[in-house]
Design a protein around this motif. Structure first.
Motif, PDB file in Angstrom:
ATOM      1  N   VAL A 403      12.745   9.286   1.090  1.00 25.33           N
ATOM      2  CA  VAL A 403      12.149   8.032   0.639  1.00 25.33           C
ATOM      3  C   VAL A 403      11.072   7.551   1.610  1.00 25.33           C
ATOM      4  CG1 VAL A 403      13.892   6.558   1.746  1.00 25.33           C
ATOM      5  CG2 VAL A 403      12.643   5.735  -0.275  1.00 25.33           C
ATOM      6  N   THR A 404      11.238   7.825   2.892  1.00 25.82           N
ATOM      7  CA  THR A 404      10.228   7.401   3.862  1.00 25.82           C
ATOM      8  C   THR A 404       8.902   8.121   3.618  1.00 25.82           C
ATOM      9  OG1 THR A 404      11.170   9.027   5.405  1.00 25.82           O
ATOM     10  CG2 THR A 404      11.876   6.735   5.647  1.00 25.82           C
ATOM     11  N   GLU A 405       8.961   9.393   3.278  1.00 29.06           N
ATOM     12  CA  GLU A 405       7.742  10.144   2.968  1.00 29.06           C
ATOM     13  C   GLU A 405       7.097   9.614   1.689  1.00 29.06           C
ATOM     14  OE1 GLU A 405       6.445  14.671   1.597  1.00 29.06           O
ATOM     15  OE2 GLU A 405       8.326  14.373   2.704  1.00 29.06           O
ATOM     16  N   LEU A 406       7.911   9.343   0.685  1.00 29.67           N
ATOM     17  CA  LEU A 406       7.405   8.799  -0.575  1.00 29.67           C
ATOM     18  C   LEU A 406       6.663   7.490  -0.342  1.00 29.67           C
ATOM     19  CD1 LEU A 406       7.260   8.542  -3.686  1.00 29.67           C
ATOM     20  CD2 LEU A 406       9.568   7.564  -3.601  1.00 29.67           C
ATOM     21  N   VAL A 407       7.241   6.622   0.468  1.00 27.34           N
ATOM     22  CA  VAL A 407       6.623   5.313   0.721  1.00 27.34           C
ATOM     23  C   VAL A 407       5.338   5.468   1.520  1.00 27.34           C
ATOM     24  CG1 VAL A 407       6.926   3.095   1.893  1.00 27.34           C
ATOM     25  CG2 VAL A 407       8.792   4.059   0.529  1.00 27.34           C
ATOM     26  N   LEU A 408       5.384   6.240   2.593  1.00 28.02           N
ATOM     27  CA  LEU A 408       4.206   6.367   3.460  1.00 28.02           C
ATOM     28  C   LEU A 408       3.055   7.069   2.750  1.00 28.02           C
ATOM     29  CD1 LEU A 408       5.972   7.327   6.812  1.00 28.02           C
ATOM     30  CD2 LEU A 408       4.846   5.158   6.285  1.00 28.02           C
ATOM     31  N   ARG A 409       3.354   8.113   1.992  1.00 27.25           N
ATOM     32  CA  ARG A 409       2.288   8.900   1.364  1.00 27.25           C
ATOM     33  C   ARG A 409       1.781   8.285   0.069  1.00 27.25           C
ATOM     34  NH1 ARG A 409       4.287  14.746   0.364  1.00 27.25           N
ATOM     35  NH2 ARG A 409       2.390  14.679  -0.902  1.00 27.25           N
ATOM     36  N   PRO A 413       0.066   2.632  -0.080  1.00 27.45           N
ATOM     37  CA  PRO A 413      -1.304   2.376  -0.546  1.00 27.45           C
ATOM     38  C   PRO A 413      -1.330   1.616  -1.871  1.00 27.45           C
ATOM     39  CG  PRO A 413      -1.097   4.628   0.257  1.00 27.45           C
ATOM     40  CD  PRO A 413       0.280   4.078   0.213  1.00 27.45           C
ATOM     41  N   LEU A 414      -0.392   1.915  -2.771  1.00 26.28           N
ATOM     42  CA  LEU A 414      -0.321   1.177  -4.029  1.00 26.28           C
ATOM     43  C   LEU A 414       0.041  -0.277  -3.793  1.00 26.28           C
ATOM     44  CD1 LEU A 414       1.508   3.744  -6.353  1.00 26.28           C
ATOM     45  CD2 LEU A 414      -0.894   3.046  -6.481  1.00 26.28           C
ATOM     46  N   GLN A 438       6.505   0.605   9.550  1.00 24.96           N
ATOM     47  CA  GLN A 438       7.235   0.906  10.773  1.00 24.96           C
ATOM     48  C   GLN A 438       8.715   1.153  10.501  1.00 24.96           C
ATOM     49  OE1 GLN A 438       5.938   1.656  13.800  1.00 24.96           O
ATOM     50  NE2 GLN A 438       4.085   1.594  12.530  1.00 24.96           N
ATOM     51  N   ARG A 439       9.245   0.529   9.484  1.00 23.54           N
ATOM     52  CA  ARG A 439      10.625   0.820   9.092  1.00 23.54           C
ATOM     53  C   ARG A 439      10.739   2.283   8.680  1.00 23.54           C
ATOM     54  NH1 ARG A 439      12.792  -3.125   4.617  1.00 23.54           N
ATOM     55  NH2 ARG A 439      11.880  -4.752   5.942  1.00 23.54           N
ATOM     56  N   CYS A 440       9.730   2.759   7.956  1.00 19.96           N
ATOM     57  CA  CYS A 440       9.735   4.163   7.522  1.00 19.96           C
ATOM     58  C   CYS A 440       9.488   5.112   8.690  1.00 19.96           C
ATOM     59  CB  CYS A 440       8.670   4.381   6.453  1.00 19.96           C
ATOM     60  SG  CYS A 440       9.027   3.581   4.872  1.00 19.96           S
ATOM     61  N   VAL A 441       8.550   4.780   9.561  1.00 13.28           N
ATOM     62  CA  VAL A 441       8.229   5.646  10.705  1.00 13.28           C
ATOM     63  C   VAL A 441       9.438   5.772  11.624  1.00 13.28           C
ATOM     64  CG1 VAL A 441       6.828   5.827  12.797  1.00 13.28           C
ATOM     65  CG2 VAL A 441       5.756   5.203  10.618  1.00 13.28           C
ATOM     66  N   SER A 442      10.123   4.653  11.864  1.00 11.90           N
ATOM     67  CA  SER A 442      11.276   4.668  12.776  1.00 11.90           C
ATOM     68  C   SER A 442      12.550   5.136  12.084  1.00 11.90           C
ATOM     69  CB  SER A 442      11.503   3.273  13.353  1.00 11.90           C
ATOM     70  OG  SER A 442      11.853   2.345  12.314  1.00 11.90           O
TER      71      SER A 442
END
Length: 492
Positions: A403-409, A413-414, A438-442
């Motif tokens: 899910v972190t990849e889905l959100v960041l990629r 942006p949407l 940052q929640r996704c990165v961490s």
């Protein structure tokens, strides 16, 4: 279910009359949709937050009546349990004063309530499920004194005919029974409202359903229930089970639950209200004196009291709302999937992500849900609730991904694009969506912090299971008041 109701016994005639009134409400609602009589030119957003009450030792405090009297603010109200309160923030346009003004308004309301409640030795905590809550805290004596909840409790068990079974398999296993609906009070949530036009409602509701799993994965904050570590967002399965009016045989027959994700993408808001009437018997068949069709024929706006009350006893994760304000009707999507907390900074970021993303998805030329089954969206919700920020979710064009990849990629942006369309410039968007980034990165959210902090205390202090939960909760409250985003909280 915010409407006050009297304590009474319902007859078969009451139920027959109520069913007829709901149908007349549906007929009136259909006519209003065709006449395009809804307010939507200046859409507003709204916010409700459910909170837990604790004493000075971070244990549940059954003091909602006294706390409400001390707070003395009509924005605050009782909830299902005597250890709960709810605050309803007045609606506003998303751009009125910017997100900072909205956050400050909410913080002022919470600080006022905390100061007043503290005089009683009671404190407020924003968390999905209070970690120190034990099963003996949710018996019949914990049910709110408000008659509407006692009546609802009676009707749920009259429909069910037996005790509620709560069974959740997670890190630990929970198997128990309840003879009241009070375990539902353990679930405290954040509810985001978004006013939309009738023509746009289906797209916004479908978009909200589509991202429910993503929201839960990022915002999970409920890993403990009755002293057991279960799902990362245990609130989801608990809420689904704690208000279930179906005996096991009815479940096997495919009867739909009261807490419902749904079963299909919709083409109109009417679909949802019609499903309510078609699939669900009334829990509270209270009839209003108004005849909605007569009111409409006289040129006035009907309240549709029976339709809205019935809607309030069907707990969709994204609920349609009809309301009349200042003589004008409007429609809202009420997003109910997120837990409360951990901080106002996190809550505000969750709201920005939701509002921006749902608008961007709703306005796409080829909506994502046309390429995704409805059941896949529902599977995403439960996968996210179980695994939190470590979940792998399905998304068209990407398959099953973290899910972190889905959100960041894809999704951040949407969300930026959607907020920009609402009129929020980069200076406002960046700090809010930066928290989500940052929640996704961490890879850290409230549920992960609670679990790690509990295990650190339990491992290092040798103080016992409940005492470790209590100390963790005390530390949670301290960090909550600092208002630093949860991904920055240390574990020590």
């Amino acid at each position: 279910m915010g409407r006050d109701v009297p304590a009474l016994v319902f007859t078969r005639d009451d139920r027959r009359r109520y069913r007829r009134k709901v149908q007349r409400c549906l007929d009136a609602f259909s006519a209003m949709l065709q006449a395009e009589s809804f307010e939507f030119e200046r859409p507003q957003v709204g916010l409700e937050i459910e909170l837990n009450l604790v004493d000075g030792a971070a244990e549940p405090a059954m003091r909602s009546t006294e706390a409400l009297e001390a707070i003395a603010d009509p924005a605050w109200s009782t909830e299902l349990g005597r250890f709960n309160l709810e605050v309803n923030i007045p609606p506003r346009r998303l751009t009125s004063g910017g997100p900072g003004a909205w956050e400050q308004e909410v913080r002022d309301a919470l600080n006022h309530a905390e100061d007043r409640a503290a005089d009683l030795g009671v404190h407020l905590i924003m968390v999905g499920i209070l970690p120190t809550l034990e099963q003996q805290n949710v018996g019949a004596g914990a049910l709110s004194e408000d008659p509407r909840y006692r009546l609802l409790n009676e009707q749920v068990f009259a429909a069910r005919g037996e005790d509620l079974r709560i069974a959740i398999e997670g890190v630990d296993r929970l198997r128990t029974y309840a003879d009241t609906i009070t375990p539902e009070a353990a679930c405290t949530s954040t509810q985001f409202h978004l006013q939309v036009s009738p023509d746009d409602f289906a797209n916004y509701w479908n978009a909200a359903q589509l991202i429910a799993g993503v929201q839960v994965a990022l915002g999970a904050n409920s890993p403990f229930l009755f002293g057991k570590e279960l799902w990362r967002e245990t609130r989801i399965p608990l809420f689904e089970q704690a208000t279930d009016t179906r005996a096991e045989e009815l479940k096997a027959q495919g009867v739909r639950p009261r807490v419902w994700f749904g079963e299909r993408w919709i083409t109109s808001v009417f679909d949802l209200f019609e499903e309510n009437a078609r699939y669900y018997p009334a829990l509270l068949p209270l009839c209003d004196d108004e005849d909605p069709l007569d009111t409409l024929e006289n040129g006035d706006i009907p309240q549709l009291a029976e339709l809205t009350l019935h809607n309030g006893t069907i707990y969709r994760w994204n609920r349609p709302v009809y309301a009349v304000v200042n003589g004008r009707p409007h429609l809202r999507v009420e997003n109910r999937v997120l837990p409360a907390g951990p901080t106002m900074a996190d809550l505000n970021a969750n709201g920005a992500f939701y509002y921006g993303l749902v608008r961007a998805l709703a306005e796409e030329d080829r909506p994502v849900w046309t390429r995704m089954s409805f059941s896949a969206a529902e599977d995403n919700l439960h996968t996210a609730a179980r695994h939190g920020i470590d979940a792998r979710l399905y998304w068209p064009g990407m398959g099953e991904v973290p899910v972190t990849e889905l959100v960041l990629r894809r999704l951040l942006p949407l969300a930026h694009r959607g907020l920009e369309r609402f009129g929020l410039d980069a200076e406002w968007r960046e700090p809010l969506l930066g928290i989500i980034e940052q929640r996704c990165v961490s890879g850290r959210n409230g549920a992960l912090w609670q679990a790690e902090m509990f295990h650190a205390i339990d491992r290092n202090s040798q103080v016992g299971h409940h005492e470790a939960l209590r100390r963790m909760t005390e530390q949670y409250i301290a960090y909550m008041h600092l208002n630093a985003p949860v991904h920055t909280w240390p574990v020590d």
